[in-house]
Design an enzyme around this catalytic site. Structure first.
Site, mmCIF file in Angstrom:
data_model
loop_
_atom_site.group_PDB
_atom_site.id
_atom_site.type_symbol
_atom_site.label_atom_id
_atom_site.label_comp_id
_atom_site.label_asym_id
_atom_site.label_seq_id
_atom_site.Cartn_x
_atom_site.Cartn_y
_atom_site.Cartn_z
ATOM 1 N N THR A 252 3.158 2.810 14.026
ATOM 2 C CA THR A 252 2.878 2.244 12.700
ATOM 3 C C THR A 252 3.999 1.306 12.284
ATOM 4 O O THR A 252 5.168 1.664 12.331
ATOM 5 C CB THR A 252 2.725 3.350 11.654
ATOM 6 N N ALA A 253 3.657 0.099 11.883
ATOM 7 C CA ALA A 253 4.588 -0.924 11.378
ATOM 8 C C ALA A 253 5.448 -1.565 12.455
ATOM 9 O O ALA A 253 6.337 -2.346 12.129
ATOM 10 C CB ALA A 253 5.477 -0.381 10.264
ATOM 11 N N ALA A 254 5.172 -1.304 13.725
ATOM 12 C CA ALA A 254 5.938 -1.983 14.774
ATOM 13 C C ALA A 254 5.718 -3.489 14.713
ATOM 14 O O ALA A 254 6.667 -4.282 14.807
ATOM 15 C CB ALA A 254 5.550 -1.438 16.142
ATOM 16 N N GLY A 255 4.448 -3.893 14.550
ATOM 17 C CA GLY A 255 4.163 -5.318 14.440
ATOM 18 C C GLY A 255 4.771 -5.933 13.200
ATOM 19 O O GLY A 255 5.292 -7.057 13.236
ATOM 20 N N ASN B 202 0.833 -1.201 0.000
ATOM 21 C CA ASN B 202 0.000 0.000 0.000
ATOM 22 C C ASN B 202 0.863 1.245 0.000
ATOM 23 O O ASN B 202 2.002 1.224 0.491
ATOM 24 C CB ASN B 202 -0.883 0.059 1.255
#
Length: 319
Positions: free
Chosen positions: A264-267, A26
């Protein structure tokens, strides 16, 4: 879906092990605000940025920066966003031979609002991610066969996810499923195909119907998911760390202490790092700790892919 003409060999310098990511790409449209808005509210933001994202793309970039050779199976649109995302993957040394293009759908986008505490709210428009099919998975079985670890999420069609999980199991690969976004249980037959199921606390609650407000409640949810067929379950709890339920037992691993700027995007960073370490044949304990350190660094930076650290940075952080 048609195949893109750009091909790139797996040339990550010094890479050890190989990860194939099947998933979404995305363009993230990110607004920073003083607090998350409530329903019906118009809120003035501070800044706006446009950065590469998508769970699949983020996890692929994380695995590549953190030491693995990586290939991406996904679909972009024939538009400027798609060209930018593909160029970004290639710049990371990621193999894009299996990155297709949709002739009819625009590249996926994510609308992200981030507050001053680093918390976020995200709306995803799938776009071309919805054009990735089981036939694409079958066409790229040789690529999956070259992997040590196969990683999937839920931002592509369910039948495509199922095909990728089944291929990974049939080819005897280590299979990771990040069940995100999750709005309810996934098919039980999927869980039998998964070596590591890695939801966050919200996703684990959706999968099980159980409340998760503490590590103890997370342990109960993880046990339920293992009873349903998942071999190993890692529930990410943000600043509270990780609840891991494996064949060797259940443990709570606290997170490193950092000041969060943007989660955001840590996981995704955790999952990419964990996959990279498993591909290097690291032990489970080593892989989890390494992934926790990578995720901790990522939350101290803004953005999705821009926040993901390199292997050198994680090694220095862990000293």
């Amino acid at each position: 879906m048609t195949q893109c003409s750009t091909q790139h060999p797996d040339t990550a310098t010094g890479a050890q092990g190989r990860v194939v990511v099947v998933g979404s790409l995305n363009m993230d449209l990110v607004a920073r605000v003083p607090r998350l808005p409530v329903a019906g509210e118009t809120l003035a933001g501070y800044t706006f940025t446009q950065v590469a994202g998508g769970k699949g793309g983020n996890q692929a970039v994380a695995a590549a920066r953190l030491g693995a050779g990586v290939a991406m199976i996904g679909c972009i649109g024939r538009d400027a966003n798609g060209a930018s995302l593909r160029a970004g993957l290639l710049a990371e040394g990621i193999d894009c031979a299996a990155l297709g293009e949709s002739a009819s759908a625009a590249t996926g986008v994510a609308l992200i609002v981030v507050d001053e505490a680093g918390r976020n709210s995200i709306v995803i428009v799938a776009g071309s991610n919805g054009a990735l099919t089981p036939e694409d998975i079958a066409r790229h079985e040789a690529l999956l066969g070259s992997a040590d670890v196969v990683v999937c999420q839920l931002e592509t069609p369910p039948e495509t996810v199922a095909a990728a999980l089944a291929a990974g199991r049939r080819l005897n690969k280590t299979v990771i499923l990040n069940p995100a976004p999750a709005t309810g249980p996934v098919p039980r037959e999927w869980l039998a195909l998964v070596d590591y199921l890695i939801p966050n606390e919200v996703e684990a609650a959706a999968l099980t119907g159980l409340p998760i407000g503490s590590p103890q409640e997370a342990a109960a949810a993880a046990a339920a998911l293992r009873e349903q067929g998942a071999r190993n379950v890692l529930i990410t709890l943000g600043a509270a760390g990780i609840l891991a339920a494996t064949e060797d037992g259940t443990m709570h691993l606290p997170a490193p202490k950092v000041t969060a700027v943007d989660t955001t995007a840590a996981g995704d960073t955790f999952i990419g790092a964990f996959a990279a370490e498993l591909a290097r044949r690291s032990s489970f304990d080593t892989a989890v700790r390494f992934a926790q350190h990578a995720a901790a660094i990522s939350v101290t930076r803004a953005g999705a892919q821009p926040s993901i650290p390199t292997r050198h940075e994680v090694q220095a952080f862990a000293v």
